[in-house]
Design a protein around this motif. Structure first.
Motif, short mmCIF file in Angstrom:
data_model
loop_
_atom_site.label_atom_id
_atom_site.label_comp_id
_atom_site.label_asym_id
_atom_site.label_seq_id
_atom_site.Cartn_x
_atom_site.Cartn_y
_atom_site.Cartn_z
N ALA A 53 28.36 31.93 30.30
CA ALA A 53 29.54 31.06 30.18
C ALA A 53 29.29 29.93 29.19
O ALA A 53 30.20 29.54 28.43
N VAL A 56 29.76 30.85 25.56
CA VAL A 56 31.18 30.94 25.20
C VAL A 56 31.73 29.54 24.95
O VAL A 56 32.47 29.29 24.00
N LEU A 294 30.76 45.81 28.53
CA LEU A 294 31.37 44.48 28.55
C LEU A 294 32.88 44.60 28.36
O LEU A 294 33.35 45.44 27.61
N LEU A 295 33.60 43.74 29.05
CA LEU A 295 35.06 43.75 28.95
C LEU A 295 35.47 42.73 27.88
O LEU A 295 34.65 41.91 27.47
N PRO A 296 36.72 42.78 27.44
CA PRO A 296 37.14 41.80 26.43
C PRO A 296 36.98 40.36 26.94
O PRO A 296 37.22 40.09 28.11
N LEU A 297 36.55 39.49 26.04
CA LEU A 297 36.39 38.07 26.38
C LEU A 297 37.73 37.38 26.18
O LEU A 297 38.34 37.49 25.12
N GLU A 298 38.16 36.68 27.20
CA GLU A 298 39.45 35.99 27.10
C GLU A 298 39.23 34.49 27.02
O GLU A 298 38.48 33.93 27.82
#
Lengths: 493, 104, 492
Positions: A53, A56, A294-298
């Motif tokens: 986190a 990001v 990994l999933l899309p980063l929002e």
């Protein structure tokens, strides 16, 4: 023919996080080999990445700092290639959809020779999150004793402590037209990432590494020449040298009728030359594809606002504020905001009660000079902002003279100590008793009738000479302003 | 799309898998059948269809930046391979994994 | 005991009519007798197994037992289990001792279950017959000349031959359901993301999903209660509330809408298998279900799409096997490049290499859009087919595999024929939907053996409890799932 050099930079900044990009292993520098290589860093079978986190947040901070587009969604991709320091056989990076889009950085290019200093806007193409590789240790002699197998001179050692360290790769447009511009950009970026607290900027430890793309073209033409990429520059001096050498080399090659081959080159600080790396076996075919682990980063508006609330005042904004609030010159304001630590030092000095203009003069004068000589950062100043502020207040309160302050500053810088105790011990307290000063002036006037005559005949210089005599008679302790005032009165009488 | 031996060798090299000529020829036969199967996709019009990477329409979860991993080097390096080329020792020294010299 | 349900085993263990050590020993004895022939297990470690059984007995004695405490399970050798050799069916990992536990293993351990051993599988789960395993093929307990299906072939044979109370498997394109059909037991592939993939050695990350392989739907439900659950170490793990998968087992099926996709009964389906499926559907009608004709028009594209996406992901997932930190390193090599090339050429088997090459090819420069991107677009069409279908029905039914178990060696030279084994299972993996296979009857083979055939039940996302209910109700009125193969004596 006149040539123009075209330069773009890709900068890898290690983010100041406690843990790696995709695992909870420590990123601390300098640990024993592989002691911070957890199962994810070692790419054991079955392990999976989970995004940090804080990394990001760092990316968002940077995006806000360069006024960039930060899209709602970005995607992590795999960049596939084999290398021993890349344990998964792919690097998790961002390809088509980076976390930070287009932005801008304004650079100040310093004056060189008869060319004046100027400002220029460098366009940032993108910034994306990725993970660092491990390190290959080529000189295994230092780890000798180790292996009875011998033949260690033919081996490299792999340390995965750095593998997975969060990186933000910042890519510019090919907007720079000289080594000076490239270095000015790199310095500006170096300062900015430290300013917003996302990177420690330690170039020796590899926290801030630049790859520089250089090409040349005939001046006035549009089409970009074939570029060569200078890899892994970790000092501004080397960057300057490398670009200058590379530019000359490319121009000479073309003028000799040669062609530039796209290549990756390394700079050798020993020879001052750039040299193409042994070309990789095949043209890079990294087979990027979205990482299915990994999933899309929002990043939502709310996320951005939350980070915005934590952002420090940016250097440009602070500079403007210094000019308007403290009436500092553009040059002074710019110098004071060239680093966050310097700016903080100045602000603390002012908020401890000293005059801003004086504080600026001292911070950029005496303190910077000392630090330069000793090659220390402002954070290593032995005199704190509060101490400096006290010193400046003693001047404005007429307790000491400026000259005395300089002596006290020297003493405190070298040996520390309490300000008033030093003033006392050195007997530097200023004489502000007007009766005593009058007595001294009377003596001086009596002893120098010729000077008095000259002054009365209109020679201004004689006045200064009399002040000098009075100061000398007081052994430098008299308050100069008072001496001036009383002397004027007496001469007018 | 007829694959040649050179294609197979190029792909195998990218994938770092040694194949000799005979293996490459066998691979051509088998891969050609599979790629023929794959070619069926080309008949479908996929204009404007968003590619689907994941079956869930979810976004990435973030992990707090807190160190929880401890040093497990000894445990992990028990699995280090043998050095090879006549040595029966593990390919590790002073905590480093050993590989043939990396040349840049 | 060997044909008992997990529930009755649990009852017996907690009533102390049998101890976990006794029960475990009984399975170990059967393993000694039959495994040398069937080859269902790659790794056994009796000391570890019996220590777990003893611990389970102590836990039962202390009165803190859970539903699965003391019950011996077989674990597919794709799950890392700390201290266990974990091979994934490959020479590459033949000596790899996992230094950590997969989430699935941790969950079984926490439940007090006993790990009987690591089961055979197609190498890196790539195969539909278990013939790609470095550790040799597995025999179908119903006919030793036939394959058990794959990739979870060892777990399948172990469940069918009663060499474990139940087993775990993984399913990327049908690797739980096709062997369940070929070996005659109940296997469930849950919704993608329901069971953590942490520590489960990756084949195709966006498709891989672990699930239970057991005798009955009721057993599967109990195992799902242990296996399913959110895991923060897997970014694709779904933060879905914990549920009791056995809660709806007893619900009536009156009014249940069963969709039968036309495409699942078209050319390619063995006619005798079709008859088994039709009979099962008749049974469901008797249970009060309504049959609805549906279409999944893109079914035939699922194979090409799968054979782009799965190898692409696999080619990248398997790059970590480079002979540097673990796994096979060539004994002789010249330099770094040679070490890579030889270690991987020697460590991987033919099918794995083939898929790595396909995956590398479809991702390589110039081909990405035509293959990978196109496949991802068609993947969406396939998923959309199901979304549309579930507007009309509650569950979808059809065959799990196009035929019964085939002969060992029959399809090894024809990868395309082998890939078509998964024609009915792959599209649910692509969509991320749950699917299961339950025993629905037998087909007499040409050499006179009864071979099982499975009915596939596909549910909507997170609808496992209903699927288990649908399967359980059928198993209340049929006894296909209770049939055991009559095996040659084996080694005593």
């Amino acid at each position: 023919m006149e040539w123009e050099v075209v330069i773009g930079l890709e900068t890898h900044t290690q983010l100041q996080t406690k843990t790696k990009q995709f695992s909870s292993a420590s990123t601390a520098f300098g640990a024993e080999p592989n002691t911070q290589a957890c199962e994810v860093s070692t790419a054991l079978p079955g392990v999976l990445p989970v995004l940090n986190a804080e990394a990001v947040k760092c990316a968002i901070k940077f995006g806000l700092a360069i006024d960039a587009e930060i899209p709602l969604r970005s995607v992590f991709s795999r960049k596939n290639y084999f290398y021993p320091d890349l344990p998964k056989g792919y690097q998790i990076s961002q390809f088509e959809l980076p976390v930070v889009g287009k932005g801008k950085v304004t650079i100040q290019v310093p004056a060189v020779g008869k060319n004046a200093a100027y400002e220029k806007v460098i366009n940032i193409t993108r910034a994306h999150l990725e993970e660092d590789a491990g390190k290959s240790v080529h000189d295994l002699k230092s780890v000798s004793a180790l292996h009875s197998a011998g033949a260690l001179q033919d081996m490299s050692g792999i340390d995965l402590n750095r593998a997975g360290t969060p990186l933000l790769e910042i890519v510019t447009e090919p907007d720079m037209r000289s080594a000076a511009e490239a270095v000015a950009y790199a310095k500006k970026l170096h300062e900015l990432v430290q300013w917003i607290g996302i990177c420690d900027g330690n170039m020796q430890e590899g926290s801030f590494r630049c790859d520089v793309n250089v090409s040349v073209r005939p001046k006035g033409t549009e089409k970009l020449g074939t570029r060569r990429e200078i890899k892994n520059l970790n000092s501004f001096k080397f960057m300057q040298q490398a670009i200058e050498y590379e530019t000359r080399w490319q121009i000479e090659t073309l003028e000799d009728g040669g062609k530039i081959q796209q290549a990756t080159v390394l700079f050798n600080p020993g020879t001052g030359e750039t040299k193409a790396m042994r070309s990789k076996e095949e043209a890079n075919d990294y087979r990027y594809f979205p990482d299915p682990d990994l999933l899309p980063l929002e990043v939502t508006e709310a996320d951005k606002n939350a980070v915005r609330a934590l952002m420090p005042e940016l250097p440009e904004v602070m500079k403007a504020r210094f000019e308007s609030e403290y009436a500092l010159s553009s040059y002074d304001a710019s110098s004071l905001t060239s680093s966050r630590d310097l700016a903080d030092f100045f602000i603390e000095t002012v908020s401890a009660g000293s005059d801003a203009k004086q504080a600026a003069n001292w911070v950029m004068g005496s303190i910077s000079a000392k630090l330069n000589v000793e090659d220390k950062p402002i954070s290593a100043s032995p005199i704190s902002p509060i101490q400096l502020s006290q010193l400046l207040r003693r001047i404005s309160d007429n307790i000491i003279s400026k000259n005395a302050a300089k002596q006290i500053f020297e003493a405190m810088w070298l040996d520390g100590g309490e300000l008033d105790a030093i003033i006392e011990a050195k007997g530097l307290k200023q004489e502000s008793d007007s009766g005593a000063i009058e007595a001294i002036i009377d003596e001086v006037l009596a002893a120098n009738p010729a000077m008095v005559e000259e002054f009365k005949a209109g020679k201004e210089k004689a006045f200064n000479a009399l002040v000098g005599q009075a100061m000398k008679a007081s052994r430098g302790k008299a308050n100069p302003a008072q001496v001036n005032e009383i002397l004027k009165k007496k001469l007018a009488a | 799309m007829a694959l040649t031996q050179a294609d197979i060798k190029r792909i195998a090299h990218l994938a770092r898998i040694e194949v000799n000529d005979q293996e490459a020829d066998e691979t051509i036969t088998k891969l050609t059948g599979i790629l023929g199967l794959i070619e069926q996709m080309q008949a479908i019009d996929t204009n404007d269809i968003t590619p689907m990477s994941h079956s869930q329409d979810a976004v990435q979860r973030l992990r707090p930046d807190v160190v929880t991993k401890t040093n497990l080097r000894e445990a992990f390096q028990k699995n280090a391979p043998l050095l090879g080329n006549g040595s029966n020792e593990q390919a590790i020294a002073n905590g480093l994994y050993l590989v043939p010299k990396v040349i840049e | 005991m060997i044909n008992s349900s997990l529930k009755s085993l649990s009852t017996a263990l907690q009533a102390k009519t049998i101890s976990s050590v006794e029960l475990t020993q009984e399975y170990l004895n059967r393993i000694h007798q039959f495994n040398p022939t069937i080859n269902a297990y790659i790794t056994l470690d009796e000391a570890k197994t019996l220590a777990q059984a003893q611990a389970a007995d102590a836990r039962i004695a202390a009165g803190s037992a859970d539903a699965l405490t003391g019950i011996p399970f077989a674990q597919k050798d794709i799950f890392c289990a700390k201290g266990w050799v974990t091979t994934c069916g490959s020479k590459m990992l033949a000596n790899f001792v996992a230094p950590y536990d997969a989430d699935v293993i941790s969950q079984f351990d926490a439940a007090g279950a006993v790990n009987l051993g690591k089961t055979n599988m197609d190498e890196f789960a790539m195969g539909s017959s278990n013939e790609t395993s470095f550790f040799g093929g597995v025999k179908n307990p119903w006919d030793f000349s036939r394959v058990p299906g794959g990739s979870s072939g060892g777990s399948a044979a172990a469940v069918a031959a009663r060499l474990c109370a139940a087993a775990t498997g993984t399913d990327t394109g049908g690797s739980i359901r096709q062997p369940a059909s070929l070996c005659g037991f109940t296997g469930l592939k849950p919704t993608y993301g329901l069971v953590s993939r942490y520590g489960m050695i990756a084949f195709a990350s966006s498709l891989d999903q672990a699930g239970p392989m057991a005798k009955s739907a009721e057993d599967c439900a109990l195992m799902m209660n242990v296996m399913a659950g959110f895991d923060e170490r897997d970014s694709t793990s779904v933060n879905h509330p914990k549920e009791d998968y056995s809660r709806d087992l007893k619900q009536s099926l009156k009014g249940l809408k069963i969709g039968l996709p036309r495409e699942y009964f078209a050319e390619g389906l063995d006619t005798s298998v079709a008859k088994v499926i039709e009979a099962a559907i008749e049974q469901y009608k008797k249970l009060g279900a309504e049959i609805i004709d549906i279409s999944l028009p893109n079914t035939s594209l699922s194979i090409p799409v799968y054979y782009v996406l799965a190898p692409a992901e696999a080619s990248s997932n398997l790059s970590r096997y480079d002979g540097v930190r673990f796994g096979h390193r060539a004994a002789q090599y010249d330099d770094l490049m040679d070490m890579y090339m030889k270690s991987r050429a020697e460590g991987f088997g033919a099918e794995v290499k083939r898929r790595i090459l396909i995956g590398t090819y479809v991702l390589s420069a110039g081909y990405y859009d035509a293959y990978y991107l196109k496949a991802q677009q068609i993947r969406r069409l396939i998923a959309q087919d199901f979304t549309d279908a579930f507007k009309k029905c509650d569950v979808i039914m059809g065959p799990a595999a196009p035929s019964t178990a085939f002969k060992i060696g029959e399809k090894t030279d024809d990868p395309v024929a082998m890939y078509l084994q998964d024609i009915y299972t792959i599209s649910t993996n692509l969509a991320g939907l749950p699917g299961m296979s339950i025993p629905a009857g037998f087909v007499m083979s040409e050499d006179g053996k009864d071979l099982p055939a499975g009915l596939q039940i596909i549910g909507n996302y997170f609808d496992e409890a209903r699927m288990l209910n649908v399967a359980h109700q059928y198993q209340q009125v049929t006894d296909w799932h209770m049939k055991m193969p009559v095996m040659p004596e084996g080694k005593q």
